[in-house]
Each structure stands twice: as C-alpha cells, then as structure tokens.
Design an enzyme around this catalytic site. Structure first.
Site, PDB file in Angstrom:
ATOM      1  N   HIS A  50       0.805  -1.213   0.000  1.00 46.06           N
ATOM      2  CA  HIS A  50       0.000   0.000   0.000  1.00 46.06           C
ATOM      3  C   HIS A  50       0.845   1.273   0.000  1.00 46.06           C
ATOM      4  CE1 HIS A  50      -3.708  -2.211   0.433  1.00 46.06           C
ATOM      5  NE2 HIS A  50      -3.251  -2.839   1.504  1.00 46.06           N
ATOM      6  N   ARG A  75       7.220  -5.858   3.094  1.00 45.98           N
ATOM      7  CA  ARG A  75       6.016  -6.501   2.567  1.00 45.98           C
ATOM      8  C   ARG A  75       5.947  -6.294   1.067  1.00 45.98           C
ATOM      9  NH1 ARG A  75      -0.196  -5.593   4.565  1.00 45.98           N
ATOM     10  NH2 ARG A  75       0.135  -3.452   3.839  1.00 45.98           N
ATOM     11  N   ASP A  89      17.334 -10.426  -3.840  1.00 46.88           N
ATOM     12  CA  ASP A  89      18.603  -9.965  -4.414  1.00 46.88           C
ATOM     13  C   ASP A  89      18.963  -8.559  -3.941  1.00 46.88           C
ATOM     14  OD1 ASP A  89      19.065 -12.333  -5.699  1.00 46.88           O
ATOM     15  OD2 ASP A  89      18.474 -11.641  -7.691  1.00 46.88           O
ATOM     16  N   GLU A 154      -5.369 -12.890   6.237  1.00 47.94           N
ATOM     17  CA  GLU A 154      -6.188 -11.678   6.229  1.00 47.94           C
ATOM     18  C   GLU A 154      -7.488 -11.827   5.446  1.00 47.94           C
ATOM     19  OE1 GLU A 154      -3.977  -8.411   4.552  1.00 47.94           O
ATOM     20  OE2 GLU A 154      -2.865  -9.726   3.196  1.00 47.94           O
ATOM     21  N   ASP A 180      -8.350  -6.270   6.419  1.00 47.71           N
ATOM     22  CA  ASP A 180      -8.791  -7.038   5.258  1.00 47.71           C
ATOM     23  C   ASP A 180      -9.638  -8.227   5.672  1.00 47.71           C
ATOM     24  OD1 ASP A 180      -7.844  -5.900   2.704  1.00 47.71           O
ATOM     25  OD2 ASP A 180      -5.874  -6.065   3.610  1.00 47.71           O
TER      26      ASP A 180
END
Length: 269
Positions: A50, A75, A89, A154, A180
């Site tokens: 988000h 996240r 990476d 969620e 959520d």
C-alpha cells in the site's frame, strides 16, 4: 574476510523473551525510515503493498535502516516469484507476503524464496546485494539461514485454512491483518466486530499451537493489549504516515482557529 549478514526476524523472535513491537514505514522515504529506525522499537515493516515503494526506494530504506539496532521486514505487493527474487537480491532478509489463503499458496511462496532443487529462486548472487556480491561465504548453500518468510492471514478463507498454512515447512510465521479480514467477512471497517475479533484470536491460537510465531496489526493500544494477551508474538502499533497525519491535525486543531473563532481572529487584524 567473508562478510556476515545480520540475524533474521525469525532469529529475533526465537531469542526474544517478550513480544516484539514494531511500526509501519509506508512513506517510501529513506529519511523517514532512518528516523523510525532510531526509535528504540524492535522492528519496522517497509510496505510495498500500500506504500509508494519500488525497488530503488526499498534499497535506499534498507541502507538507511542498516545502521541501527532494529530489524526490517519488507512486505511485497503480492506473491509473485519475480518480485520475491528481486527483493531477495536487493538484500531483503525478512519478507512478508500478503493475502496467502491456502496451503498451496504458502508452498508456492516458500518455493520462490528457495534455490533449486528445493525451489525456483533465480540464481544471481554474484550480481546482487543480497549475497553482498558473493562476499558472503557460501551464500548459495546457506541462503535459507539468511532469509525469513512470513505470510499474512487476512481473509476468511485464510482463517479457515490457517492450520495448513502455518504448518508449511519454510513458513517461519504468520501475520494476521484484521482490516482485510473484516472486509472479507462483509464487515468493512469493523475490525472490532466480535466475529472479526474471534477470527483473529482463533488464528493467533492456532498458529501458536503449531509452534510458529504470530503477529497482528493493532494501532489502538487497547486492541494491541488484547492481542498480546491472546498470545501475539509481534505487533505493529503505528505507522509513519498515520503519526504524521494525526500529529499535524493536532497542531492545526490547537493553533488554527475555525468557525466563529476564525472570524474573530480575522476581525482583530
């Protein structure tokens, strides 16, 4: 001399004698991330689901946070094997994947963080900060030691499948998202609805019984205390953007007159 990477969030949780307290970093700003990193909290969640975060901003925030005794999780926007490869990476050691609803989805995410033959992670350690450009001794063979993977519970489906998800080998822990979850239950914006709370507590209890650490998002102190009492091992209790929004609003409320007071102030000039 070979370089050593920092311990993972999995290691932090295993060694902790109390719940670990963290906050979101959603702004995309390395400066803000560094300010938060010096807060004294246990962990930060850099959010690319988000928040306005791309590869370059995540890298800059990891570099800014690295100078402080705090553990960053990142996240991802979704469970994509290419995104996961790029994050690893970049040097993301602690990964949170949203919207994991089934055991099969959890197994696919585990595969994405592991090198063949146990997974499908692309091999580019000589080119990547994650292995410090092959300055980390035997990185390819030891990569699992350097990465921890957490998945988000969620949705109502995820709660129904929580035992299978948390049991997947390679899932180091789970994070419950009440917002959520409430939406998926037809209770948008009602995180405190008794049915939502019951589902969150069921997920916390089930994950804990399986021996995996479990976290939850809880900005309200009373909610945080409730879920800590229910057994949460790590909790997010605030966010950079929310603190700035509420703090700036408080300043305006204190110093900027409105309504009749504004009229009186203008008349006095």
């Amino acid at each position: 001399m070979p370089l050593q990477l920092t311990p993972t969030f999995r290691d932090d949780l295993a060694e902790a004698n109390r719940p670990l307290i963290g906050m979101w970093v959603c702004s995309g700003s390395p400066l803000v991330a560094e300010i938060c990193a010096g807060s004294g909290l246990d962990w930060l969640l850099v959010d690319a689901e988000h928040g306005p975060n791309g590869l370059e901003s995540i890298l800059a925030q990891l570099q800014a946070i690295a100078g402080y005794p705090i553990t960053p999780l990142v996240r991802a926007p979704y469970a994509d094997i290419v995104v996961i490869k790029q994050y690893l990476d970049l040097g993301v050691q602690n990964l949170l994947i949203p919207m994991v609803n089934t055991g099969d989805e959890a197994r696919a995410v585990v595969s994405a963080v592991r090198y063949p033959p146990r997974g499908v992670r692309g091999v580019g350690s000589a080119l990547a900060r994650g292995a410090r450009w092959n300055r980390v001794d035997n990185y390819l063979a030891r990569a699992d030691e350097y990465v921890s993977l957490f998945v988000q519970i969620e949705t109502a489906d995820a709660v129904a499948n929580v035992a299978e998800i948390a049991s997947v080998d390679g899932v180091d822990g789970a994070f419950v998202g009440p917002s959520d979850l409430a939406a998926s239950m037809g209770l948008l914006g009602q995180q405190e609805h008794p049915d939502v709370v019951a589902s969150v507590e069921h997920a916390i209890r089930t994950i804990s019984e399986l021996g995996k650490p479990v976290g939850v998002n809880a900005f309200d102190p009373k909610v945080a205390e409730r879920y800590l009492a229910a057994g949460a091992d790590f909790v997010l209790v605030g966010a950079d953007v929310s603190l700035l929004a509420r703090g700036s609003e408080a300043l305006a409320a204190k110093y900027v007159p409105t309504g009749d007071a504004a009229q009186e102030t203008r008349a006095s000039y």
